[in-house]
Scaffold this active site. Structure first.
Site, PDB file in Angstrom:
ATOM      1  CB  CYS A   1      -0.994   0.010   1.158  1.00 30.66           C
ATOM      2  SG  CYS A   1      -2.269  -1.260   0.962  1.00 30.66           S
TER       3      CYS A   1
ATOM      4  CD  GLU B   1      -8.404  -0.060   2.524  1.00 34.52           C
ATOM      5  OE1 GLU B   1      -8.321   0.986   3.189  1.00 34.52           O
ATOM      6  OE2 GLU B   1      -7.536  -0.938   2.550  1.00 34.52           O
TER       7      GLU B   1
ATOM      8  CG  HIS C   1     -13.344   8.711 -10.404  1.00 37.29           C
ATOM      9  ND1 HIS C   1     -14.573   8.296  -9.946  1.00 37.29           N
ATOM     10  CD2 HIS C   1     -12.939   7.780 -11.306  1.00 37.29           C
ATOM     11  CE1 HIS C   1     -14.903   7.161 -10.547  1.00 37.29           C
ATOM     12  NE2 HIS C   1     -13.929   6.821 -11.366  1.00 37.29           N
TER      13      HIS C   1
END
Length: 151
Positions: free
Chosen positions: A26, A137, A76
């Protein structure tokens, strides 16, 4: 009798992020299809002359708050902690026309849900309280914020 009722509205948005200094995958820029559940608590309106009679809060009003504060901002976008060298990557992406969000925290689900709680609470009507948030998530990973844990 008190008759406090919890109502929940669910939202989804796509957001990219990277965790600076993290010791796993990550640390790389990647994205999630987040699912956010917003639960508020209050008493249904008892005034039968009120157009919202019988409602705790109109789902449409809750939707407007969460879309404006969270979904339209984070959808986005790529989120970076502005207090790290990722700020340079963010500037480069912005220069290339990308939607970048710089926040003053590590953009984990845990920290995002704390940020979201503050933003949503500031917009709720006086008689409505934020009960909880759940930020999913992935299918198997989520963070939750509960008002009762934060008194």
């Amino acid at each position: 009798m008190d008759n406090n009722i919890r109502i929940t509205k669910q939202f989804s948005f796509e957001t990219g992020h990277a965790l600076y200094g993290y010791d796993g995958k990550c640390k790389n820029v990647h994205g999630h299809s987040y699912k956010l559940s917003v639960t508020v608590i209050g008493k249904p309106i008892t005034d039968n002359t009120n157009v919202k009679f019988g409602m705790v809060i109109d789902f449409g009003d809750l939707k407007k708050i969460v879309k404006e504060e969270i979904v339209y901002v984070f959808d986005h976008a790529t989120v970076f902690n502005k207090n790290t060298p990722h700020v340079e990557l963010a500037k480069e992406l912005e220069n290339r026309g990308h939607n970048v969000l710089l926040v003053d925290y590590q953009p984990t689900s845990e920290m995002m849900v704390i940020d979201f709680s503050k933003k949503i609470k500031s917009r709720l009507p006086e008689h409505i309280s934020l009960h909880s948030l759940k930020l999913q998530e992935t299918d198997s990973s989520f963070a939750e914020w509960y008002a009762s844990d934060n008194v």
